[in-house]
Enzyme design. Structure first.
Site, PDB file in Angstrom:
ATOM      1  N   HIS A  17      -7.560  -5.586  -0.558  1.00 25.34           N
ATOM      2  CA  HIS A  17      -6.504  -4.851   0.269  1.00 25.34           C
ATOM      3  C   HIS A  17      -6.054  -5.713   1.546  1.00 25.34           C
ATOM      4  CE1 HIS A  17      -4.279  -1.341  -0.247  1.00 25.34           C
ATOM      5  NE2 HIS A  17      -4.231  -1.151   1.162  1.00 25.34           N
ATOM      6  N   ASP A  28     -10.380  -4.271  -4.761  1.00 22.66           N
ATOM      7  CA  ASP A  28      -9.329  -3.282  -4.250  1.00 22.66           C
ATOM      8  C   ASP A  28      -9.627  -2.110  -4.906  1.00 22.66           C
ATOM      9  OD1 ASP A  28      -7.775  -1.767  -2.736  1.00 22.66           O
ATOM     10  OD2 ASP A  28      -5.777  -2.862  -3.410  1.00 22.66           O
ATOM     11  N   SER A  48       1.216  -1.258  -0.159  1.00 23.79           N
ATOM     12  CA  SER A  48      -0.013   0.082   0.033  1.00 23.79           C
ATOM     13  C   SER A  48       0.878   1.310  -0.004  1.00 23.79           C
ATOM     14  CB  SER A  48      -0.936   0.023   1.105  1.00 23.79           C
ATOM     15  OG  SER A  48      -2.084   0.774   1.185  1.00 23.79           O
TER      16      SER A  48
END
Length: 317
Positions: free
Chosen positions: A288, A258, A165
């Site tokens: 995610h 996601d 991320s």
């Protein structure tokens, strides 16, 4: 925190990943910070919520806490007396949350499965420390690794960088910054469901309020990271805007469910167009943060095994 997946009529998530997301959501309900809570309180809650998912897993030969000018580091070694390749791992959390504690199991999984050392960095968080503070610390960690490699019995010629991320964003930006400064680059980048650009895409509309990362939440993370919107023109903030030529080979783990899926697809195409050896895999049914579900989700274990095999090929193990 997202809405519970169990209520969804058209749930694309892998059942085990769904269990993980529902458990995270339930933990936020139990421990959740009240509206208007301080960032310190939000971080404490995030640490509690993630605690069950960082426990268990591989046992290391050594796990050592270190300090780099006030920045906390943790080095995991799966074997004690061998000169090992090493990966600098940069945790996610929207530049504002999480730590080397929340991501401890994930780092140990990479160390054990790939047979490498893994160095985690507790970089300074936003909004107290905005761009480029965390980026400078990650670049300094690469320089620190090069200087300390012999002392730590690490192979300075086989250094990788990776993250998830916001940590994937910082991984690429660190390589861009090192290239800009004429410093040695890592030999590979491991990029998990990265935040490479702030624009909302079609995947935001598909997954933006029902899975494990919400659209408004991601917008807030981006806003917390920069001083002003004008900084989104900087490729060190938004790697999708960068000249990517000459960057190390990359493995992109893309989560199908996601909001960042489209952004990751675009970044994989941009890397390939720039001549970077790019291995991008979309994991069907993944959300995610799905790699953190490795204790209950075979899909996460398969992704980690595939990444570990790629790492072993890169380092010649």
């Amino acid at each position: 925190m997202s809405k519970g997946l169990s209520a969804m009529q058209d749930d694309m998530a892998d059942p085990d990943i769904r269990r993980f997301v529902d458990a995270i959501n339930a933990a936020y309900v139990e421990h959740g910070a009240p509206a208007g809570a301080s960032m310190a309180t939000r971080r404490q809650v995030a640490e509690r919520v993630r605690k069950p998912w960082r426990e268990g897993g591989p046992i290391m030969a050594t796990s050592e806490e270190m300090d780099m000018g006030g920045v906390r580091l943790r080095l995991h070694r799966p074997v004690a007396d061998e000169k090992l390749p090493v990966m600098l791992y940069i945790h996610g959390g929207g530049w504002t949350l999480f730590s080397i504690d929340t991501h401890d199991r994930l780092m140990r999984e990479y160390a054990a499965r790939a047979g490498i050392a893994v160095l985690g960095i507790d970089y300074s968080l936003s909004p107290e420390s905005k761009f480029p503070v965390a980026l400078e610390e990650c670049a300094a960690a690469l320089d620190w690794l090069a200087a300390q490699a012999d002392t730590l019995n690490l192979d300075a010629d086989r250094v990788l960088i990776g993250g998830d991320s916001a940590g994937a964003n910082l991984s690429v930006a660190t390589c861009l910054l090192q290239r800009q400064r004429g410093r040695p680059l890592p030999i590979a980048m491991l990029l998990n469901y990265g935040a490479f650009a702030p624009e909302r895409t079609a995947s935001y509309a598909r997954f933006g309020d029902t899975y494990s990362l919400e659209a408004d939440e991601m917008d807030a993370f981006w806003a917390s990271y920069v001083d002003a919107p004008e900084q989104f023109a900087d490729p060190l903030v938004v790697p999708l805007r960068a000249d990517l030529a000459g960057l190390p080979p990359a493995f992109l783990a893309i989560a199908e469910c996601d909001i960042l899926a489209d952004c990751n697809d675009a970044f994989a195409r941009a890397l390939a167009a720039a001549g970077v050896a790019t291995h991008a895999v979309t994991y069907r049914g993944a959300t995610h943060s799905f790699l953190e579900a490795v204790s209950i989700a075979p899909l996460a274990g398969r992704a980690l095994d595939e990444q570990a095999a790629w790492i072993r090929d890169i380092v010649g193990a």
